[in-house]
Design a protein around this motif. Sequence first.
Motif, short mmCIF file in Angstrom:
data_model
loop_
_atom_site.label_atom_id
_atom_site.label_comp_id
_atom_site.label_asym_id
_atom_site.label_seq_id
_atom_site.Cartn_x
_atom_site.Cartn_y
_atom_site.Cartn_z
N GLN A 1 0.85 -1.20 0.00
CA GLN A 1 0.00 0.00 0.00
C GLN A 1 0.88 1.24 0.00
O GLN A 1 1.78 1.36 0.81
CB GLN A 1 -0.89 0.01 1.25
N PHE A 2 0.61 2.17 -0.93
CA PHE A 2 1.30 3.45 -1.00
C PHE A 2 0.30 4.57 -0.78
O PHE A 2 -0.90 4.38 -0.85
CB PHE A 2 1.95 3.63 -2.38
N GLY A 3 0.81 5.77 -0.59
CA GLY A 3 -0.01 6.95 -0.40
C GLY A 3 -0.42 7.11 1.05
O GLY A 3 -0.13 6.26 1.90
N HIS A 4 -1.05 8.21 1.33
CA HIS A 4 -1.49 8.52 2.69
C HIS A 4 -3.00 8.63 2.72
O HIS A 4 -3.59 9.37 1.93
CB HIS A 4 -0.86 9.84 3.17
N ARG A 5 -3.59 7.91 3.63
CA ARG A 5 -5.04 7.95 3.81
C ARG A 5 -5.36 9.17 4.68
O ARG A 5 -4.91 9.24 5.82
CB ARG A 5 -5.52 6.67 4.47
N LEU A 6 -6.09 10.12 4.13
CA LEU A 6 -6.46 11.33 4.86
C LEU A 6 -7.74 11.08 5.65
O LEU A 6 -8.70 10.52 5.13
CB LEU A 6 -6.64 12.50 3.89
N GLU A 7 -7.73 11.50 6.90
CA GLU A 7 -8.87 11.34 7.80
C GLU A 7 -10.11 11.98 7.20
O GLU A 7 -10.06 13.07 6.63
CB GLU A 7 -8.54 11.99 9.15
N GLY A 8 -11.23 11.28 7.30
CA GLY A 8 -12.51 11.83 6.86
C GLY A 8 -12.85 11.59 5.40
O GLY A 8 -13.94 11.95 4.97
N LEU A 9 -11.93 11.00 4.63
CA LEU A 9 -12.22 10.74 3.22
C LEU A 9 -12.59 9.27 3.05
O LEU A 9 -12.02 8.39 3.68
CB LEU A 9 -11.01 11.07 2.34
N ASP A 10 -13.56 9.02 2.17
CA ASP A 10 -14.02 7.67 1.86
C ASP A 10 -13.38 7.25 0.53
O ASP A 10 -13.82 7.67 -0.54
CB ASP A 10 -15.54 7.65 1.76
N TYR A 11 -12.32 6.46 0.60
CA TYR A 11 -11.57 6.06 -0.58
C TYR A 11 -12.29 4.95 -1.33
O TYR A 11 -12.54 3.89 -0.77
CB TYR A 11 -10.16 5.62 -0.18
#
Length: 150
Positions: free
Chosen positions: A7-17
């Motif tokens: 897994q790459f990238g950063h999961r930003l709080e509050g976003l539904d990927y």
Amino acid sequence: MQAPLRQFGHRLEGLDYQPRQAAYGFLQRDGYLAIAQIGYTRFSYDFPGGALDEGETPEAAVEREFAEETGLVVRVVEPVGEVLNYFVHQDGTPYNNHCRFYEMEWVAEQPELKSEADHELVWMRPFEAMKRVKHPAYAWALLLWLRERV
């Protein structure tokens, strides 16, 4: 049992990927890689490729995307690898992109197939491409491919 994808990238709080399937290709000619230069005045760089259309295989998608972005007709040679990559699309949609990477071979040049006006084909040395592509996941996949070629 297959190992989990890196897994790459950063999961930003509050976003539904949203899950998204995509395919990208590495095409080399005379020591240079085909790169899509994206934009009109401020540029980003990416390997030709993108999201799969409904019912499309990753292999068909990368061949189609190459034509739309560069005007090149290419054929998949072999898979290189795959990763997951969190990112927020230019339209604001957050995705966890399941990226598949392929080695490609040149078939023909057909400029009339190019349909994405903000994409231009440029050629870069592999190390320069590794530094400039917009996602670290893509640089990682390029490194995997290059290690197999030396």
